[in-house]
Design an enzyme around this catalytic site. Structure first.
Site, PDB file in Angstrom:
ATOM      1  N   ASP A   9       0.787  -1.247   0.000  1.00  0.00           N
ATOM      2  CA  ASP A   9       0.000   0.000   0.000  1.00  0.00           C
ATOM      3  C   ASP A   9       0.819   1.298   0.000  1.00  0.00           C
ATOM      4  OD1 ASP A   9      -1.924  -1.911   0.253  1.00  0.00           O
ATOM      5  OD2 ASP A   9      -2.732  -1.202   2.161  1.00  0.00           O
TER       6      ASP A   9
ATOM      7  N   LYS B 130      -6.432  -5.407  -3.216  1.00  0.00           N
ATOM      8  CA  LYS B 130      -7.097  -5.869  -1.996  1.00  0.00           C
ATOM      9  C   LYS B 130      -8.107  -4.817  -1.540  1.00  0.00           C
ATOM     10  CE  LYS B 130      -3.507  -4.348   1.308  1.00  0.00           C
ATOM     11  NZ  LYS B 130      -4.313  -3.538   2.223  1.00  0.00           N
TER      12      LYS B 130
ATOM     13  N   CYS C  72      -2.285  -2.767   7.832  1.00  0.00           N
ATOM     14  CA  CYS C  72      -2.168  -3.718   6.722  1.00  0.00           C
ATOM     15  C   CYS C  72      -0.909  -4.572   6.802  1.00  0.00           C
ATOM     16  CB  CYS C  72      -2.232  -2.966   5.391  1.00  0.00           C
ATOM     17  SG  CYS C  72      -3.824  -2.150   5.131  1.00  0.00           S
TER      18      CYS C  72
END
Length: 222
Positions: free
Chosen positions: A18, A119, A152
Site C-alpha cells: 500500500d 485488496k 495492513c
C-alpha cells in the site's frame, strides 16, 4: 550456540504493501484527516532501495493496491461505525482516484516485472490471489515492507505466518501513524510471527549471506 538464517532468493518474494498517495503523500487522505503521515512518507526511499536490491538478486516483488469503493454497501451493515467512516476526509484510497495511486517516487517500479495484487481489506491475503500466486511461484519466505505497520502490514504478516510462510519485516521500510504503535507492532512481530531486520541485513540475505538471528531476537525493538 547461536542460530543463523539465510534465504534462497528464488523461493523468496518481497511484498510491498500500500505505498499509495492516500497514506504516504502530504495531500493524501491520511494527511487531510490530520493524522501524521510523515513516518510513512519517510519509508519511500527505503522501499525503493529494497525493491531495487531484491530485483537485482532475483527476488520477485509483489505490490498490493488498496482499493475502497465509495458505494461499498457493507459499511452500512455495521452497527459499530467502521474505520473508513470515522475520518472526516472519508474512506482512503478510493478506486480510480489519485488517492489510490502508487506514490510518484515508486510508480515506475510498480510495473513489470512486478506483480500487482488488489485488496479491499487490511490483509494482503483476504479474498485476493496472493496465496495462489506465491504457491505457483514456489515462494516460502516473504520479506514485507510498506504501510501501515499496525494495520495492513501486521495483518498481512499474521496471515502469512498462519499459512506457514517464513516472514521478515523490513523494520526501516515500514511505518505507521505513531512511533509508539509502530514499535509495538514490530516488537510483537519479532517475538511471535517472524523476524524484523533493517534493509542492510535483508540485502545481505538477498545476496546469499547468512546472518546470526539472535542479534535481532534478543534485542527487540525498544
Amino acid at each position: 550456540m547461536s542460530d543463523s538464517f539465510s534465504i534462497i532468493p528464488k523461493e523468496t518474494a518481497l511484498l510491498v504493501i500500500d505505498m499509495q498517495n492516500s497514506y504516504c503523500h502530504p495531500q493524501g487522505s491520511i494527511g487531510r484527516n490530520g493524522y501524521d503521515y510523515t513516518m510513512m512518507n519517510a519509508t519511500i526511499p527505503k522501499v525503493k532501495e529494497l525493491v531495487e536490491a531484491c530485483r537485482q538478486a532475483g527476488i520477485l516483488d509483489i505490490w498490493t493496491i488498496q482499493n475502497h469503493y465509495p458505494d461499498d454497501i457493507t459499511r452500512k451493515t455495521h452497527r459499530i461505525k467502521p474505520h473508513t467512516h470515522r475520518w472526516q476526509a472519508g474512506p482512503p484510497a478510493l478506486k480510480g482516484t489519485w488517492d489510490a495511486d502508487i506514490v510518484d517516487e515508486l510508480k515506475d517500479l510498480a510495473k513489470e516485472p512486478a506483480e500487482l495484487v488488489i485488496k479491499h481489506r487490511f490483509s494482503a491475503f483476504f479474498d485476493t490471489t496472493l496465496d495462489t500466486l506465491l504457491r505457483m511461484k514456489g515462494i516460502t519466505t516473504l520479506v514485507v515492507c510498506g504501510v501501515a505497520t499496525t494495520h495492513c502490514v501486521e495483518t498481512s504478516v499474521r496471515d502469512a505466518y498462519q499459512r506457514d510462510y517464513d516472514v521478515i519485516v523490513a523494520e526501516d521500510a515500514v511505518a505507521g501513524l505513531t512511533l509508539e504503535s509502530h514499535q509495538a507492532s514490530l516488537k510483537l512481530i519479532n517475538k511471535t510471527f517472524g523476524l524484523t531486520l533493517p534493509n542492510e541485513e535483508i540485502i545481505k540475505l538477498a545476496n546469499w549471506e547468512t546472518i546470526p538471528i539472535e542479534i535481532r531476537t534478543e534485542s527487540l525493538i525498544k
